[in-house]
Design a protein around this motif. Structure first.
Motif, short mmCIF file in Angstrom:
data_model
loop_
_atom_site.label_atom_id
_atom_site.label_comp_id
_atom_site.label_asym_id
_atom_site.label_seq_id
_atom_site.Cartn_x
_atom_site.Cartn_y
_atom_site.Cartn_z
N LEU A 138 0.82 -1.21 0.00
CA LEU A 138 0.00 0.00 0.00
C LEU A 138 0.85 1.26 0.00
O LEU A 138 0.54 2.23 -0.69
CB LEU A 138 -0.93 0.03 1.22
CG LEU A 138 -2.03 -1.02 1.31
CD1 LEU A 138 -2.86 -0.78 2.57
CD2 LEU A 138 -2.92 -0.98 0.07
N ALA A 139 1.92 1.27 0.80
CA ALA A 139 2.75 2.47 0.92
C ALA A 139 4.11 2.11 1.45
O ALA A 139 4.26 1.13 2.19
CB ALA A 139 2.08 3.49 1.85
N ASP A 140 5.11 2.90 1.06
CA ASP A 140 6.48 2.74 1.55
C ASP A 140 7.05 4.14 1.67
O ASP A 140 7.28 4.81 0.66
CB ASP A 140 7.29 1.88 0.58
CG ASP A 140 8.69 1.56 1.11
OD1 ASP A 140 9.19 2.30 1.98
OD2 ASP A 140 9.28 0.56 0.64
N GLU A 141 7.26 4.60 2.89
CA GLU A 141 7.66 5.98 3.10
C GLU A 141 8.69 6.10 4.21
O GLU A 141 8.73 5.27 5.13
CB GLU A 141 6.44 6.84 3.44
CG GLU A 141 5.64 6.33 4.63
CD GLU A 141 4.33 7.05 4.84
OE1 GLU A 141 4.15 8.12 4.24
OE2 GLU A 141 3.49 6.55 5.60
N THR A 142 9.52 7.12 4.13
CA THR A 142 10.49 7.43 5.16
C THR A 142 10.10 8.75 5.80
O THR A 142 9.94 9.76 5.11
CB THR A 142 11.91 7.53 4.59
OG1 THR A 142 12.26 6.27 4.00
CG2 THR A 142 12.91 7.87 5.67
N ILE A 143 9.93 8.72 7.15
CA ILE A 143 9.51 9.90 7.89
C ILE A 143 10.38 10.04 9.12
O ILE A 143 10.31 9.20 10.03
CB ILE A 143 8.02 9.81 8.30
CG1 ILE A 143 7.12 9.57 7.09
CG2 ILE A 143 7.58 11.06 9.05
CD1 ILE A 143 5.68 9.28 7.44
N SER A 144 11.21 11.06 9.15
CA SER A 144 12.00 11.40 10.34
C SER A 144 12.76 10.20 10.91
O SER A 144 12.64 9.86 12.10
CB SER A 144 11.09 11.98 11.43
OG SER A 144 10.44 13.13 10.96
N GLY A 145 13.55 9.54 10.06
CA GLY A 145 14.36 8.42 10.51
C GLY A 145 13.62 7.11 10.68
O GLY A 145 14.17 6.15 11.22
N ARG A 146 12.36 7.07 10.23
CA ARG A 146 11.57 5.84 10.28
C ARG A 146 11.22 5.41 8.86
O ARG A 146 10.82 6.23 8.05
CB ARG A 146 10.26 6.05 11.05
CG ARG A 146 10.40 6.48 12.50
CD ARG A 146 9.02 6.90 13.01
NE ARG A 146 8.99 7.22 14.42
CZ ARG A 146 9.28 8.41 14.93
NH1 ARG A 146 9.68 9.39 14.11
NH2 ARG A 146 9.21 8.64 16.23
#
Length: 363
Positions: free
Chosen positions: A90-98
């Motif tokens: 569904l989604a693959d994202e990088t947010i603030s080191g995650r």
């Protein structure tokens, strides 16, 4: 089908999209690469027995069971569609080191949509997981299914447990096909003195490197009010594998001890792994919904469907060549601390808020 790989600083994982199993999980720590989860040696072989469930044919790492064990309410393979059928990214994202990756099961379970969210954080030696059910009707039993290899045995430790119990049915009753060690049914409040089939006792916190047997035992969490945890100090691998939970969501830990005790294909007496299956379940969907022994102990064995239900689990590892399992595992602000019998400690970066019920998944 393909695998979907993802990573953060010092950690990587991959999901087998055909069955939703974690196909690979690696942690870089102290100049070493730790591999806490097992992958069956028969995967991708062409000579597997006919009729083998896809979840066994592609047995890997960790996966969602829904229901746990027999699917005898709604037709599905062993451990349900989440462990045996396709998931879509569904989604693959990088947010603030995650690194956050989410997937959806193509099948519905009791009419519910099933989503999987996996999170890696920079320099954290842990995989953070959430599974959720939206909609549907009735109730569903669930469990995670981490499996770790024990090449030369090791030691186990747990958060406080009320009791351990085996089911009525023996795991391998035919000595021509396999062997079991434990007595069935049996129970004990002392994990180091559990009844065996020959009338003696054994220590469930010791995983033997040489004794061949196939066994299953359920550990019931005590009312200690803290985080539930299992720590496995692996001798050959020189590490501590950690499986963490919120007991309010997953009140039992089921140990699948597959220590070379199945002689038939595809096991062929070679497996030698430990399953650490935190769940909200009895053995089988129908049993989980009925008046089972866990309910008589005041333990919930299913989630009610209809709106939105979610639960979480964490699995990881830390280097450790001391041989003994920790006496205590503590969640501190931003850290996980392991304390050993000799007074030594090991710590690692850790999101201590993740297992709190109602906590946003990307705080």
């Amino acid at each position: 089908m393909s695998e979907h790989g993802f990573q953060a600083e010092g950690i990587s994982a991959a999901l087998d999209l055909a069955v939703g199993h974690i196909a690979d999980f690696a942690i870089t720590s102290g100049g070493r690469t730790l591999k806490p989860l097992h992958r069956a040696p028969w995967i991708d072989h062409d000579d597997l027995p006919e009729g083998l469930p896809e979840g066994v044919a592609r047995l890997s790492g960790d996966f969602l069971c829904a229901p746990f064990s027999r699917s005898d309410v709604e037709a599905a393979p062993l451990h349900g569609w989440p462990a045996n059928s396709a998931w879509d990214l569904l989604a693959d994202e990088t947010i603030s080191g995650r690194r956050r990756v989410s997937f959806r099961l193509r099948h519905k379970v009791m009419g519910a949509t099933v989503d999987k969210t996996l999170i890696l954080r920079d320099d954290h030696p842990f995989l953070y997981q959430e599974h959720s059910f939206t909609g549907g009707a009735g109730s569903i039993s669930v469990a995670h299914h981490p499996i770790t290899e024990m090449a030369a045995g090791g030691r186990l430790a747990f958060s406080p447990k009320r009791l351990a119990a085996t089911p009525p049915d023996v795991t391998e009753p035919d000595p021509a096909r396999g062997a079991h060690l434990l007595a069935y049914p049996a129970r004990s409040a002392n994990l180091t003195r559990f009844p065996t089939a020959d009338g003696s006792q054994t220590d469930l916190t010791c995983y033997s490197a040489t004794r061949r047997h196939e066994d299953f035992v359920t550990l019931v969490e005590a009312d200690h009010g803290g985080m539930g945890w299992t720590a496995v100090a692996r001798t050959a691998e020189a590490d501590v594998v950690l499986v963490l939970k919120n007991p309010a969501e997953l009140p039992v830990t089921m140990l699948w001890i597959s220590n070379g005790g199945r002689y038939y294909a595809p096991w062929n007496g070679r497996h030698g792994v430990l399953g650490i299956e935190d769940g909200r379940s009895a053995i089988g969907h129908a049993a989980s919904l009925g008046d089972n022994w866990l309910k008589q102990e005041g333990i919930e064995t299913a989630f009610a469907l209809g709106s939105h239900v979610a639960f979480r689990q964490i699995v990881g590892a830390m280097p450790w060549d001391g041989g003994e399992a920790p006496l205590q595992v503590e969640a501190l602000p931003g850290r996980l601390r392991l304390t050993f019998a000799d007074g030594s400690r090991r710590e690692a970066p850790f999101d201590e808020t993740f297992l709190r019920i109602g906590q946003p998944i990307l705080k």
